[in-house]
Write a protein that holds these residues in place. Structure first.
Motif, mmCIF file in Angstrom:
data_model
loop_
_atom_site.group_PDB
_atom_site.id
_atom_site.type_symbol
_atom_site.label_atom_id
_atom_site.label_comp_id
_atom_site.label_asym_id
_atom_site.label_seq_id
_atom_site.Cartn_x
_atom_site.Cartn_y
_atom_site.Cartn_z
ATOM 1 N N UNK A 19 -28.539 -32.864 0.808
ATOM 2 C CA UNK A 19 -27.771 -34.107 0.912
ATOM 3 C C UNK A 19 -27.464 -34.476 2.366
ATOM 4 N N UNK A 20 -27.985 -33.694 3.293
ATOM 5 C CA UNK A 20 -27.924 -34.096 4.701
ATOM 6 C C UNK A 20 -26.829 -33.460 5.538
ATOM 7 N N UNK A 21 -26.158 -32.417 4.997
ATOM 8 C CA UNK A 21 -25.107 -31.771 5.795
ATOM 9 C C UNK A 21 -25.730 -31.035 6.981
ATOM 10 N N UNK B 11 -18.014 -34.915 -1.251
ATOM 11 C CA UNK B 11 -18.709 -34.110 -0.236
ATOM 12 C C UNK B 11 -19.748 -34.954 0.513
ATOM 13 N N UNK B 12 -20.440 -35.812 -0.226
ATOM 14 C CA UNK B 12 -21.480 -36.645 0.384
ATOM 15 C C UNK B 12 -20.862 -37.574 1.435
ATOM 16 N N UNK C 164 -21.756 -27.836 9.468
ATOM 17 C CA UNK C 164 -20.896 -28.300 8.380
ATOM 18 C C UNK C 164 -21.004 -27.356 7.172
ATOM 19 N N UNK D 233 -26.259 -23.529 -3.696
ATOM 20 C CA UNK D 233 -25.262 -24.477 -3.199
ATOM 21 C C UNK D 233 -25.562 -24.850 -1.736
ATOM 22 N N UNK E 37 -12.016 -30.691 7.655
ATOM 23 C CA UNK E 37 -12.727 -30.597 6.370
ATOM 24 C C UNK E 37 -13.307 -29.201 6.170
ATOM 25 N N UNK F 135 -10.855 -20.082 -4.730
ATOM 26 C CA UNK F 135 -11.610 -20.212 -5.983
ATOM 27 C C UNK F 135 -12.416 -18.960 -6.303
ATOM 28 N N UNK G 267 -28.475 -27.143 -1.627
ATOM 29 C CA UNK G 267 -28.102 -28.508 -2.022
ATOM 30 C C UNK G 267 -27.395 -29.233 -0.876
ATOM 31 N N UNK H 207 -15.076 -33.592 -6.007
ATOM 32 C CA UNK H 207 -15.529 -33.019 -4.723
ATOM 33 C C UNK H 207 -17.045 -33.121 -4.550
ATOM 34 N N UNK I 33 -18.019 -36.991 2.956
ATOM 35 C CA UNK I 33 -17.490 -36.142 4.032
ATOM 36 C C UNK I 33 -18.605 -35.746 4.997
ATOM 37 N N UNK I 34 -19.785 -35.471 4.440
ATOM 38 C CA UNK I 34 -20.948 -35.132 5.278
ATOM 39 C C UNK I 34 -21.253 -36.306 6.210
ATOM 40 N N UNK J 97 -17.752 -26.801 -6.695
ATOM 41 C CA UNK J 97 -16.863 -27.938 -6.414
ATOM 42 C C UNK J 97 -16.648 -28.754 -7.686
ATOM 43 N N UNK K 259 -12.500 -26.744 3.098
ATOM 44 C CA UNK K 259 -13.525 -26.128 2.241
ATOM 45 C C UNK K 259 -13.347 -24.609 2.213
ATOM 46 N N UNK L 208 -23.110 -29.153 -6.815
ATOM 47 C CA UNK L 208 -22.426 -28.043 -6.138
ATOM 48 C C UNK L 208 -21.513 -27.375 -7.164
ATOM 49 N N UNK M 194 -23.363 -39.305 -7.312
ATOM 50 C CA UNK M 194 -23.479 -38.705 -5.985
ATOM 51 C C UNK M 194 -24.575 -39.388 -5.162
ATOM 52 N N UNK N 55 -12.772 -42.473 1.061
ATOM 53 C CA UNK N 55 -13.209 -41.511 0.036
ATOM 54 C C UNK N 55 -12.307 -41.643 -1.195
#
Lengths: 226, 303
Positions: free
Chosen positions: B216-218, A102-103, B222, B209, B7, B18, B212, A98, A105-106, A94, B11, A91, A150, A114
């Motif tokens: 990763x399963x979000x 993030x993983x 989310x 992003x 969260x 940023x 990705x 992070x 947090x998901x 991040x 973010x 990412x 990760x 964490x």
């Protein structure tokens, strides 16, 4: 645990990448997928993650056909897979910390966990000094190690590693492979795609050899032979 | 659930800070849209005020026969006043009408001479009736006055003479409202498209992003949540900026607007309709920001 049943993948219009793939990887098994560039290794990994759909055939994960499940179930399955990708898939927006947190947090993990776990895994992959850096501020090897951290952070049941040592020097390659072996000893299923002859031969694990989209060899304690 | 929400908020704020360039671009286009909506609302209010002023100056006068007694006229006045659409009824006696004429045209020698030639008081007692300005209502009042009950008391009703002016003013008002709505709608749609495309570009720059995050399963929410909250932040900042600009603008331009539109105080109008302005600015700022983000992210979630 992972089962490919007559899987064929054809990219439009007529590029056959995988043809009649049949194999099964049991829980706790370490399987190396080897083959030349363009043999179909990455596509095979993407099919397991549900990033590509097979043109024909079925792929089962824990008995579930991943192409017949809904989005929510697919995401649950993905959360249980640690992926190390050839192009890292970090990412970019991040920081190193992070990217790993993030993983968790998901997954819905608590903040205390964490804060405790992320520095540990970053220390293991040698990135403890790079917490606040962004991926584009890291070298290729560091990015790859971040991808490894990760993939391991959530202690997933399956780890899919697509050329995880591709950008690493021999020392770091050895470290990463050792980590994967350690995870395997803990009962995790590892699918490692690689064209690093030395790594594969040293492992002495099951080797599935792909050539032009077909499985030409599947040996327990195999060697890299093309 | 609450943990996830916190969260998502974290973010959103982190990404907002940023990506300052992207955030500024999105806020800028939202400010333009919100200011456009504010100006349209203001012009609609100002034109409505102007036309109402003109409409309020239009009235019907019923002239009574010379021999009719004052108490009979007052009786008619009371009856007319009871009609729901009658705003005001004023009785003007013969003497009052003469006084008014003298006051208004006293210095005009020709008219003064004419009045002298006629001799006595040529004016008739009358009732001056004001309605909400709708031509239909004028016609109804006129019909009541011309009806059986009052016909023998009344000499004439000047509705027919003013009918054309009333209809013209009314049709101008309704066409301004219609044109304003259509023009406003078109401008707002264009502005929303600009906002949507700007946010779409900002989200597209992060499509790798987003993909990705899916890998990763979000869950979709989310991933989508921070973008939607960012859209709301853009919108809220745009609202605050526009609110300050419009308040200062209406305050400092108040005198200039007053000279163009006598009797219309733009700042007072803004203050007395402040909740409508706030609502419109929030809807166009936050609403457009959130909806644009929602749709811009949606297309990248199919991984």
């Amino acid at each position: 645990m992972i089962k490919f049943n007559n899987v064929t993948k054809i990219f439009e219009p007529d590029l056959t990448v995988l043809q009649d793939i049949n194999f099964e990887a049991n829980k706790g098994e370490f399987v190396c997928i080897v083959g030349k560039s363009g043999a179909g290794k990455t596509t095979l990994i993407n099919l397991i993650l549900g990033l590509e759909k097979p043109t024909s055939g079925e792929i089962f994960l824990d008995g579930k056909n991943i192409n017949a499940i809904n989005n929510s179930d697919l995401q649950k399955i993905r959360r249980n897979i640690g992926g190390i990708h050839q192009d890292y898939k970090l990412l970019s927006n991040k920081t190193v910390f992070e990217n790993v947190s993030y993983i968790m947090e998901v997954e819905g993990k608590d903040q205390e966990e964490i804060t405790e776990q992320v520095p540990k895994i970053l220390d293991i992959v040698g990135l403890s000094e790079r917490f606040d850096r962004f991926p584009n501020e890291l070298s290729g090897g560091e990015q790859q190690r971040l991808a490894v951290a990760r993939a391991l952070i959530n202690n997933p049941e399956i780890i899919l590693a697509d050329e995880p040592t591709g950008n690493l020097d021999p020392y770091n390659s050895y470290e990463v492979i050792q980590l994967l072996e350690k995870m395997n000893q803990l009962g995790k299923t590892i699918i490692l795609s690689s064209h690093d002859r030395e790594v594969v031969n040293k492992l002495q694990k099951r080797v599935i050899t792909l050539d032009q989209g077909k499985i030409i060899r599947d040996e327990e304690q195999g060697r890299y032979i093309i | 659930m609450f943990k996830n929400f916190i969260r998502i908020l974290k973010f959103a704020f982190t990404d907002f800070l940023r990506n300052k360039g992207i955030s500024l671009a999105a806020i800028f286009v939202l400010v333009v849209t919100v200011m456009l909506a504010t100006c349209l609302l203001f012009f609609w209010g100002a034109s409505d005020y102007l036309l109402l002023q003109i409409q309020n100056k239009i009235d019907i006068t019923a002239y009574f026969k010379e021999e009719i007694q004052e108490q009979d006229i007052i009786l008619v006045k009371d009856k007319i006043s009871k009609s729901s659409f009658v705003k005001e009824v004023e009785y003007i006696s013969k003497d009052q009408a003469l006084e008014d004429f003298k006051r208004k045209y006293g210095e005009n020698e020709v008219l003064a001479k004419a009045l002298f030639e006629v001799g006595g008081n040529p004016f008739l007692p009358s009732l001056n009736i004001k309605t909400d300005g709708n031509p239909e209502q004028f016609k109804e009042v006129s019909d009541i006055l011309a009806g059986e009950n009052f016909a023998e008391l009344i000499e004439k009703v000047d509705f027919s003479e003013k009918k054309d002016i009333i209809n013209t003013v009314f049709s101008i008002r309704s066409s301004i409202t219609k044109t304003g709505l259509v023009l406003g709608f078109v401008l707002i749609v264009i502005a929303i498209m600009v906002v949507f495309n700007t946010i779409k570009l900002t989200v597209s720059s992060l499509k790798e992003e987003i993909s990705t995050m899916k890998i990763v399963g979000a869950t979709n929410w989310f991933i989508r949540g921070p973008f939607i909250i960012q859209g709301a932040i853009y919108g809220f900042i745009a609202f605050v900026i526009c609110f300050i600009i419009s308040m200062m603008g209406f305050h400092f331009l108040s005198d200039k607007i007053y000279t163009i539109l006598p009797g219309f105080n733009s700042f007072k109008y803004f203050i007395s309709n402040i909740w409508i302005f706030i609502l419109v600015q929030i809807i166009f700022g936050v609403g457009v920001g959130v909806i644009s983000s929602f749709f811009a992210v949606r297309r990248h979630l199919k991984v």
